[in-house]
Design a protein around this motif. Structure first.
Motif, PDB file in Angstrom:
ATOM      1  N   GLN A 278      -8.831  35.893  32.550  1.00 27.13           N
ATOM      2  CA  GLN A 278      -9.541  35.480  31.346  1.00 27.13           C
ATOM      3  C   GLN A 278     -10.703  34.555  31.694  1.00 27.13           C
ATOM      4  N   PRO A 279     -11.945  35.045  31.615  1.00 26.58           N
ATOM      5  CA  PRO A 279     -13.089  34.145  31.794  1.00 26.58           C
ATOM      6  C   PRO A 279     -13.185  33.154  30.634  1.00 26.58           C
ATOM      7  N   LEU A 280     -13.444  31.904  30.964  1.00 22.27           N
ATOM      8  CA  LEU A 280     -13.588  30.849  29.966  1.00 22.27           C
ATOM      9  C   LEU A 280     -14.928  30.154  30.150  1.00 22.27           C
ATOM     10  N   ARG A 281     -15.557  29.833  29.042  1.00 22.70           N
ATOM     11  CA  ARG A 281     -16.783  29.037  29.074  1.00 22.70           C
ATOM     12  C   ARG A 281     -16.397  27.572  28.921  1.00 22.70           C
ATOM     13  N   ILE A 282     -16.757  26.759  29.896  1.00 22.57           N
ATOM     14  CA  ILE A 282     -16.367  25.349  29.939  1.00 22.57           C
ATOM     15  C   ILE A 282     -17.576  24.472  29.640  1.00 22.57           C
ATOM     16  N   ASP A 283     -17.397  23.520  28.742  1.00 20.38           N
ATOM     17  CA  ASP A 283     -18.428  22.499  28.532  1.00 20.38           C
ATOM     18  C   ASP A 283     -18.258  21.405  29.586  1.00 20.38           C
ATOM     19  N   VAL A 284     -19.272  21.218  30.388  1.00 22.31           N
ATOM     20  CA  VAL A 284     -19.286  20.138  31.381  1.00 22.31           C
ATOM     21  C   VAL A 284     -20.135  19.018  30.789  1.00 22.31           C
ATOM     22  N   CYS A 285     -19.497  17.893  30.512  1.00 19.76           N
ATOM     23  CA  CYS A 285     -20.154  16.834  29.741  1.00 19.76           C
ATOM     24  C   CYS A 285     -20.408  15.588  30.580  1.00 19.76           C
ATOM     25  N   TYR A 286     -21.525  14.951  30.294  1.00 21.28           N
ATOM     26  CA  TYR A 286     -21.926  13.722  30.985  1.00 21.28           C
ATOM     27  C   TYR A 286     -22.101  12.632  29.932  1.00 21.28           C
ATOM     28  N   SER A 336     -13.462  28.187  26.078  1.00 16.76           N
ATOM     29  CA  SER A 336     -13.381  29.294  25.121  1.00 16.76           C
ATOM     30  C   SER A 336     -13.541  30.619  25.848  1.00 16.76           C
ATOM     31  N   PRO A 337     -12.752  31.633  25.478  1.00 11.83           N
ATOM     32  CA  PRO A 337     -12.902  32.954  26.104  1.00 11.83           C
ATOM     33  C   PRO A 337     -14.320  33.474  25.935  1.00 11.83           C
ATOM     34  N   ILE A 338     -14.811  34.150  26.979  1.00  6.36           N
ATOM     35  CA  ILE A 338     -16.193  34.623  26.948  1.00  6.36           C
ATOM     36  C   ILE A 338     -16.341  35.855  27.825  1.00  6.36           C
ATOM     37  N   ASP A 339     -17.254  36.713  27.440  1.00  7.77           N
ATOM     38  CA  ASP A 339     -17.693  37.821  28.285  1.00  7.77           C
ATOM     39  C   ASP A 339     -18.776  37.266  29.205  1.00  7.77           C
ATOM     40  N   PRO A 340     -18.566  37.287  30.533  1.00  2.68           N
ATOM     41  CA  PRO A 340     -19.564  36.667  31.416  1.00  2.68           C
ATOM     42  C   PRO A 340     -20.958  37.282  31.289  1.00  2.68           C
ATOM     43  N   GLU A 341     -21.030  38.524  30.849  1.00  5.09           N
ATOM     44  CA  GLU A 341     -22.342  39.161  30.672  1.00  5.09           C
ATOM     45  C   GLU A 341     -23.094  38.568  29.480  1.00  5.09           C
ATOM     46  N   LYS A 342     -22.355  37.904  28.571  1.00  2.00           N
ATOM     47  CA  LYS A 342     -22.982  37.373  27.361  1.00  2.00           C
ATOM     48  C   LYS A 342     -23.006  35.853  27.353  1.00  2.00           C
ATOM     49  N   ARG A 343     -22.781  35.256  28.501  1.00  2.43           N
ATOM     50  CA  ARG A 343     -22.696  33.798  28.550  1.00  2.43           C
ATOM     51  C   ARG A 343     -23.946  33.125  28.016  1.00  2.43           C
ATOM     52  N   ASP A 344     -25.110  33.637  28.392  1.00  5.61           N
ATOM     53  CA  ASP A 344     -26.351  32.992  27.988  1.00  5.61           C
ATOM     54  C   ASP A 344     -26.688  33.242  26.520  1.00  5.61           C
ATOM     55  N   GLN A 345     -25.966  34.165  25.865  1.00  3.16           N
ATOM     56  CA  GLN A 345     -26.211  34.441  24.455  1.00  3.16           C
ATOM     57  C   GLN A 345     -25.389  33.531  23.551  1.00  3.16           C
ATOM     58  N   THR A 346     -24.475  32.761  24.163  1.00  2.00           N
ATOM     59  CA  THR A 346     -23.593  31.896  23.385  1.00  2.00           C
ATOM     60  C   THR A 346     -24.239  30.525  23.200  1.00  2.00           C
ATOM     61  N   SER A 347     -24.350  30.101  21.968  1.00  2.00           N
ATOM     62  CA  SER A 347     -24.986  28.811  21.677  1.00  2.00           C
ATOM     63  C   SER A 347     -24.084  27.664  22.102  1.00  2.00           C
ATOM     64  N   SER A 348     -24.685  26.638  22.690  1.00  2.00           N
ATOM     65  CA  SER A 348     -23.935  25.439  23.073  1.00  2.00           C
ATOM     66  C   SER A 348     -24.407  24.223  22.278  1.00  2.00           C
ATOM     67  N   SER A 349     -25.180  24.470  21.206  1.00  2.00           N
ATOM     68  CA  SER A 349     -25.758  23.344  20.462  1.00  2.00           C
ATOM     69  C   SER A 349     -24.750  22.679  19.523  1.00  2.00           C
ATOM     70  N   THR A 350     -23.738  23.443  19.099  1.00  2.00           N
ATOM     71  CA  THR A 350     -22.762  22.880  18.172  1.00  2.00           C
ATOM     72  C   THR A 350     -21.566  22.339  18.941  1.00  2.00           C
ATOM     73  N   LEU A 380     -18.225  28.518  34.248  1.00  2.00           N
ATOM     74  CA  LEU A 380     -17.224  29.542  33.979  1.00  2.00           C
ATOM     75  C   LEU A 380     -15.964  29.277  34.792  1.00  2.00           C
ATOM     76  N   TYR A 381     -14.825  29.334  34.138  1.00  2.00           N
ATOM     77  CA  TYR A 381     -13.541  29.449  34.823  1.00  2.00           C
ATOM     78  C   TYR A 381     -13.093  30.906  34.679  1.00  2.00           C
ATOM     79  N   THR A 382     -12.272  31.362  35.599  1.00  2.00           N
ATOM     80  CA  THR A 382     -11.582  32.633  35.430  1.00  2.00           C
ATOM     81  C   THR A 382     -10.107  32.355  35.649  1.00  2.00           C
ATOM     82  N   ASN A 383      -9.345  32.337  34.554  1.00  2.00           N
ATOM     83  CA  ASN A 383      -7.966  31.880  34.589  1.00  2.00           C
ATOM     84  C   ASN A 383      -6.973  33.029  34.658  1.00  2.00           C
ATOM     85  N   THR A 384      -5.874  32.791  35.364  1.00  2.00           N
ATOM     86  CA  THR A 384      -4.700  33.634  35.276  1.00  2.00           C
ATOM     87  C   THR A 384      -3.725  32.973  34.300  1.00  2.00           C
ATOM     88  N   PRO A 385      -2.721  33.709  33.790  1.00  2.00           N
ATOM     89  CA  PRO A 385      -1.780  33.100  32.851  1.00  2.00           C
ATOM     90  C   PRO A 385      -1.049  31.886  33.416  1.00  2.00           C
TER      91      PRO A 385
END
Length: 450
Positions: A278-286, A336-350, A380-385
């Motif tokens: 499961q690819p996950l989109r991770i917010d890396v915060c500073y 959050s689960p994500i399709d890695p091909e669409k990562r750049d289409q996902t908004s991170s503003s909210t 991106l993380y790619t997680n196993t169960p």
């Protein structure tokens, strides 16, 4: 928001830098107040975009011989694939390392300037690997004269008796458990809640990730390896000689290793194997220091990791202010689960729920930081169960090896992972027990593959 300029050297802390006249004393950076500075010494190769651009040019040098047949092909030039190729080249195997994006890039899981390295693991099968991993990182430093690691220590935070925290303490072989008062005396920037405890891993620190990836790729090429970036794999044809077709050529080898991160699932599905990745989109915060360089925050010198906190069931981790001056990296080990091909289409503003969890944590545990992130990046993380790696041969095609599912904790172990994938590919007995990393631990995958 415009990102602050990344800075790995000491210019922002000139007032605290008596070492500029020579030597390398402890007090030259806010974190140096604990005797643990994460900033590379003067003269270490910086990771500016300009230097990375030069490295990119060298990496894709057109003078590499144009050939189509190799001993081994490795797909995916992140840290796992690059270390796998490095070990193969050291074993004098003619190795091709393929990367779909132009290097350097920030589309996968190996970019960014920092990762935690630690001995502390609840699982013994990982803790047993860490001494060799540290040794191989030091060996790469020695081989290249490049600083890749800075020892900072790591504080593990959690409730008393928490099973994972206790397992880490046992595997570290330490007896000391700090309560809130003892932790505050040692590291004043931390504020434990009543009844909570901490364990310190003194071996831990920060790996300079971008620099590490670039360095291992350079050494791979120095040992005769071929790295081709900007070549997306279109098709894999199994057989005694595996054929790999890319956007730029067709290559053959008797052995193939797939370390394609979030794209691995799609590759192996075409080979009849359905892995629970499961690819996950991770917010890396500073988060901005309220008083940059102040003595109190300067004492928050170690990395940290939470275990078993009810308000952060997936864990929160943090690193000192290394990448951006005055900004501390604190992130939730979840996404959050994500399709890695669409990562750049996902908004991170909210801001998502992870931001609220982190803000609450910082307000309670790190009072020296502002409670809203100053900067957000993604990874991106790619997680196993079970969040254990997959390191195994394809159940039908034994000359195809798969390394995947590193679940957000694989970077530090890449030197050992690369060695294990190399051994599997060459048909050798792996150096460690592989029972926890097999494909067959997941039900249903063999039925799809056979």
């Amino acid at each position: 928001m415009v990102s602050p300029k990344r800075q790995e050297e000491c210019d922002p802390c000139v007032p605290l830098c008596p070492h500029r006249a020579g030597g390398w004393p402890k007090l030259h950076h806010p974190l140096g107040l604990a005797g643990l500075c994460p900033v590379p010494p003067p003269g270490s190769p910086p990771s500016s975009h300009r230097d990375r651009s030069r490295d990119r040019t060298a990496m894709a040098a057109p003078s590499q011989p144009q050939k189509s047949t190799y001993d081994v092909i490795v797909i995916g030039a992140g840290i796992q694939g690059s270390f796998t190729a490095y070990h193969l080249a050291q074993r004098h195997k003619d190795t091709l390392l393929l990367e779909q994006f132009l290097l350097p890039h920030s589309r996968g899981s190996s970019h960014g300037q920092s990762r935690i390295i630690r001995s502390a693991y609840a699982q013994e099968y990982y803790s047993r690997m860490m001494p060799e991993s540290f040794r191989l990182w030091r060996q790469l430093e020695a081989e290249t004269g490049t600083t890749l690691y800075r020892q900072t220590g790591l504080v593990l935070l959690g409730p008393p008796g928490e099973p994972e925290l206790e397992a880490c303490r046992r595997n570290l072989g330490v007896d000391e458990v700090l309560d809130a008062a003892a932790l505050a005396q040692r590291f004043p920037g931390f504020r434990l809640q009543a009844g909570q405890v901490a364990v310190v891993d003194t071996t831990a620190g920060v790996l300079f990730a971008d620099r590490a990836l670039r360095t291992v790729q350079e050494v791979f090429r120095r040992h005769g390896g071929t790295l081709r970036d900007g070549q997306k794999v279109l098709h894999i044809e199994p057989g005694p000689m595996v054929t790999v077709t890319t956007t730029a050529g067709v290559y053959k080898a008797p052995r193939l290793i797939i370390t394609a991160g979030a794209w691995t699932g799609a590759f192996v599905e075409k080979l009849g194997l359905r892995l629970p990745l499961q690819p996950l989109r991770i917010d890396v915060c500073y988060w901005r220091e309220k008083q940059p360089g102040s003595a109190s925050l300067g004492s928050v010198s170690p990395c940290f990791l939470t275990l078993g906190l009810s308000q952060a069931p997936h864990g929160i981790y943090g690193l000192p202010s290394i990448e951006y001056p005055g900004l501390m990296k604190v992130s939730h080990h979840h996404g959050s689960p994500i399709d890695p091909e669409k990562r750049d289409q996902t908004s991170s503003s909210t801001p998502g729920p992870d931001i609220a969890i982190l803000s609450s944590f910082i307000n309670s545990y790190l009072p020296g930081l502002e409670t809203q992130p100053a900067l957000r990046e993604t990874c991106l993380y790619t997680n196993t169960p079970d969040e254990d790696f997959i390191l195994d041969r394809h159940p039908k095609f034994s000359n195809i090896v798969i390394g995947a599912g590193f679940s957000g904790h694989g970077f530090k172990l890449a030197p050992v992972v690369g060695k294990l994938l190399c051994e599997l590919s060459l048909g050798e007995e792996p150096s460690y027990n592989m029972a926890h990393f097999t494909i067959t631990r997941f039900p249903g995958v063999l039925r799809a593959a056979l």
